[in-house]
Design an enzyme around this catalytic site. Structure first.
Site, mmCIF file in Angstrom:
data_model
loop_
_atom_site.group_PDB
_atom_site.id
_atom_site.type_symbol
_atom_site.label_atom_id
_atom_site.label_comp_id
_atom_site.label_asym_id
_atom_site.label_seq_id
_atom_site.Cartn_x
_atom_site.Cartn_y
_atom_site.Cartn_z
ATOM 1 N N ASN A 3 -4.311 -0.070 0.686
ATOM 2 C CA ASN A 3 -4.265 -0.196 2.147
ATOM 3 C C ASN A 3 -5.098 -1.405 2.574
ATOM 4 O O ASN A 3 -5.662 -2.098 1.732
ATOM 5 C CB ASN A 3 -4.771 1.092 2.812
ATOM 6 C CG ASN A 3 -6.174 1.420 2.364
ATOM 7 O OD1 ASN A 3 -7.113 0.686 2.653
ATOM 8 N ND2 ASN A 3 -6.330 2.508 1.622
ATOM 9 N N ASP A 6 -4.179 8.658 -0.103
ATOM 10 C CA ASP A 6 -3.910 10.102 -0.164
ATOM 11 C C ASP A 6 -3.035 10.446 -1.367
ATOM 12 O O ASP A 6 -3.089 11.558 -1.866
ATOM 13 C CB ASP A 6 -3.207 10.555 1.124
ATOM 14 C CG ASP A 6 -4.177 10.592 2.299
ATOM 15 O OD1 ASP A 6 -5.357 10.933 2.060
ATOM 16 O OD2 ASP A 6 -3.773 10.265 3.427
ATOM 17 N N LYS A 52 4.678 -3.874 -17.616
ATOM 18 C CA LYS A 52 5.144 -4.265 -16.280
ATOM 19 C C LYS A 52 6.589 -3.777 -16.092
ATOM 20 O O LYS A 52 7.442 -4.007 -16.971
ATOM 21 C CB LYS A 52 5.085 -5.795 -16.177
ATOM 22 C CG LYS A 52 5.355 -6.306 -14.807
ATOM 23 C CD LYS A 52 5.220 -7.822 -14.796
ATOM 24 C CE LYS A 52 5.835 -8.377 -13.546
ATOM 25 N NZ LYS A 52 6.033 -9.808 -13.614
HETATM 26 O O1 PMT Z 1 -12.860 -1.374 5.743
HETATM 27 P P1 PMT Z 1 -12.556 -2.007 7.085
HETATM 28 O O2 PMT Z 1 -11.542 -3.133 6.979
HETATM 29 O O3 PMT Z 1 -13.802 -2.400 7.811
HETATM 30 O O4 PMT Z 1 -11.827 -0.899 7.978
HETATM 31 C C1 PMT Z 1 -12.536 0.200 8.441
HETATM 32 C C2 PMT Z 1 -11.700 1.480 8.318
HETATM 33 C C3 PMT Z 1 -10.509 1.412 9.250
HETATM 34 C C4 PMT Z 1 -11.224 1.691 6.873
HETATM 35 C C5 PMT Z 1 -12.685 2.656 8.730
HETATM 36 O O5 PMT Z 1 -13.127 2.431 10.025
HETATM 37 C C6 PMT Z 1 -11.980 3.996 8.636
HETATM 38 O O6 PMT Z 1 -11.339 4.464 9.550
HETATM 39 N N1 PMT Z 1 -12.095 4.681 7.458
HETATM 40 C C7 PMT Z 1 -11.382 5.909 7.144
HETATM 41 C C8 PMT Z 1 -9.963 5.582 6.733
HETATM 42 C C9 PMT Z 1 -9.206 6.819 6.316
HETATM 43 O O7 PMT Z 1 -8.928 6.979 5.178
HETATM 44 O O8 PMT Z 1 -9.026 7.699 7.260
HETATM 45 P P2 PMT Z 1 -8.247 9.105 7.011
HETATM 46 O O9 PMT Z 1 -8.036 9.560 8.396
HETATM 47 O O10 PMT Z 1 -7.088 8.920 6.140
HETATM 48 O O11 PMT Z 1 -9.312 10.013 6.255
HETATM 49 C C10 PMT Z 1 -10.271 10.828 6.939
HETATM 50 C C11 PMT Z 1 -11.545 10.919 6.123
HETATM 51 O O12 PMT Z 1 -11.273 11.569 4.881
HETATM 52 C C12 PMT Z 1 -12.170 9.595 5.780
HETATM 53 O O13 PMT Z 1 -13.573 9.708 5.914
HETATM 54 C C13 PMT Z 1 -11.755 9.352 4.330
HETATM 55 O O14 PMT Z 1 -12.729 8.586 3.631
HETATM 56 C C14 PMT Z 1 -11.712 10.773 3.792
HETATM 57 N N2 PMT Z 1 -10.783 10.979 2.680
HETATM 58 C C15 PMT Z 1 -9.453 10.779 2.859
HETATM 59 C C16 PMT Z 1 -8.579 11.029 1.812
HETATM 60 C C17 PMT Z 1 -9.096 11.479 0.576
HETATM 61 N N3 PMT Z 1 -8.295 11.725 -0.451
HETATM 62 N N4 PMT Z 1 -10.416 11.671 0.437
HETATM 63 C C18 PMT Z 1 -11.262 11.420 1.457
HETATM 64 O O15 PMT Z 1 -12.482 11.598 1.313
#
Ligand code: PMT
Length: 413
Positions: free
Chosen positions: A208, A277, A287
């Protein structure tokens, strides 16, 4: 931030003095007010004029010249300082500072100055390694002075070795370290940052747009405020914040292993990383070639949810998640807050051009475990990190008060 901090910048006579105007610009960009004091030799490398134009203040070069009748420049400058930074610092000024000599504007002002002293040495490798300089550095350290650098590298004199002025962003970071409150001292903070990569052949992966800027800002600010910081980072192109323990990972499963181990030791966990995810079920060792029907199907399977697993185990720890959303920001963030057992969630709308992925600024909505919401205006990611720790510290203080009240009540019962 350095907002409203008065930094006195002492510039001494080395080739790196030519970097002083850029250093002034960077300090002022972070909010500092700067007064420059130059030695006579420094003026052989850089004119006072650019420093005066940039600082919008006179540059002090002469112990006896006074702007205002009746005022004593070196005392006024010394008294007004929040920090005395000497950059670049020659062996000569280090010796004078160590021995309390006062024979020009800078050394006299330094002797009168009660603000913290930060020194960024730059000199020939042999001058720095000389026992006299080493003793002087040690003497200053033992009196509480801080040093940034010098670094190892190619020197202007033709030698290679330890003697280069530190990168200016490291000098600025050292100013932040010297001037930030240490209200996270004694706390261990674990931060995750950046993307993960999920490979389906040796050269291709699903990932991403995360640059790591948000998570690195959180780690940097936690360190500035005195915390022990562990930063678990996906692949990014950022320089690690100084003083922070770095664990590099590539995939979500690697991040899972490292984060679960490190979270056990942490008082505060902030998960700013964008974890994939899903990952491809199969990672083939060669490859993948083009197919005859021009189609390629990659079957995916779910990755472990790192923060949710930490959330299941947590006791007194503060757990902060981020939510990257493209619609229904609050609704989705509230579901994540609850389902992952978080104390705080920082929700950002990643469709904005001034927020979310790979921007220097962010616009976030903070929601706490009691459903309280706060919309923060657009700020730099560093400012978001400062405000986030203010919020976390307030939450810790409230939790401690509540625990103490319930202990007192159980004793009275
Ligand atoms: O890195 P930058 O370019 O500065 O951008 C910042 C950002 C957009 C990445 C940051 O501000 C942000 O939003 N980070 C979380 C991104 C994300 O994965 O969001 P989510 O809504 O998919 O996940 C929610 C939370 O669960 C997050 O804290 C994530 O780290 C966590 N997670 C998600 C999936 C997973 N398998 N394990 C996790 O721990």
């Amino acid at each position: 931030m350095l907002t409203d901090k008065e930094i006195v910048l002492g510039v001494t006579g080395g080739i790196a003095a030519y970097k002083a105007p850029e250093l002034v610009r960077m300090l002022m960009k972070d909010g500092a007010r700067v007064t420059a004091v130059m030695t006579a030799n420094a003026q052989r490398f850089v004119e006072p004029l650019p420093l005066s134009v940039l600082t919008k203040r006179p540059v002090f070069t002469d112990l006896f010249a006074s702007e205002k009748p009746g005022s004593i420049n070196h005392i006024e400058v010394a008294d007004g300082a929040d920090l005395l930074l000497v950059a670049p610092a020659t062996a000569n000024i280090i010796a004078k500072l160590a021995h309390g000599l006062a024979d020009d504007a800078l050394s006299t002002m330094a002797l009168a100055c009660r603000a913290p002293l930060l020194i960024a040495p730059a000199m020939n490798v042999n001058m720095y390694a000389h026992p006299a300089t080493a003793e002087n550095v040690e003497k200053l350290r033992s009196r509480g002075a801080c040093f940034v650098g010098p670094e190892v590298g190619e020197l202007a004199c033709g030698w290679e070795g330890k003697g280069r002025l530190s990168d200016l962003d490291d000098v600025v970071e050292a100013c932040h370290m010297a001037l930030s409150p240490k209200d996270l001292k004694g706390k261990r903070v674990m931060v995750t940052a950046g993307p993960t990569r999920e490979f389906f052949d040796p050269v291709r992966y699903i990932s991403n747009r995360s640059s790591g800027k948000m998570g690195y800002a959180v780690a940097r600010v936690a360190r500035r405020r005195g915390a022990d910081v562990c930063l678990i980072t996906g692949p990014v192109a950022l320089k690690p914040p100084p003083g922070v323990e770095i664990i590099k990972v590539t995939t979500a499963r690697q991040m899972y292993t490292e984060a679960l181990r490190e979270a056990e030791k942490a008082d505060i966990v902030v998960k700013a990383s964008a974890v994939a995810d899903y990952r491809p079920i199969a990672e083939v060792s060669q490859k993948i070639k083009k197919t005859s029907d021009n189609k390629l199907n990659i079957e995916l399977t779910e990755n472990p949810d790192i923060i949710a697993t930490i959330g299941q185990k947590k006791k007194k720890q503060i757990l902060v998640g981020f939510a990257a959303e493209t619609s229904d920001l609050i609704k989705h963030a509230e579901v994540k807050l609850k389902e992952k057992n978080l104390d705080l969630i920082v929700a950002n709308d990643v469709t904005r051009t001034d927020a979310g992925f790979d921007t220097d600024t962010n616009v976030v909505m903070i929601i706490d475990r009691n459903g309280r919401r706060a919309q923060w205006p657009r700020m730099t990611k560093t400012e978001v990190a400062y405000k986030l720790f203010d919020r976390i510290l307030a939450m810790i203080a409230r939790d401690q008060k509540r625990r103490k009240r319930s202990q007192d009540n159980s004793v009275n019962d």
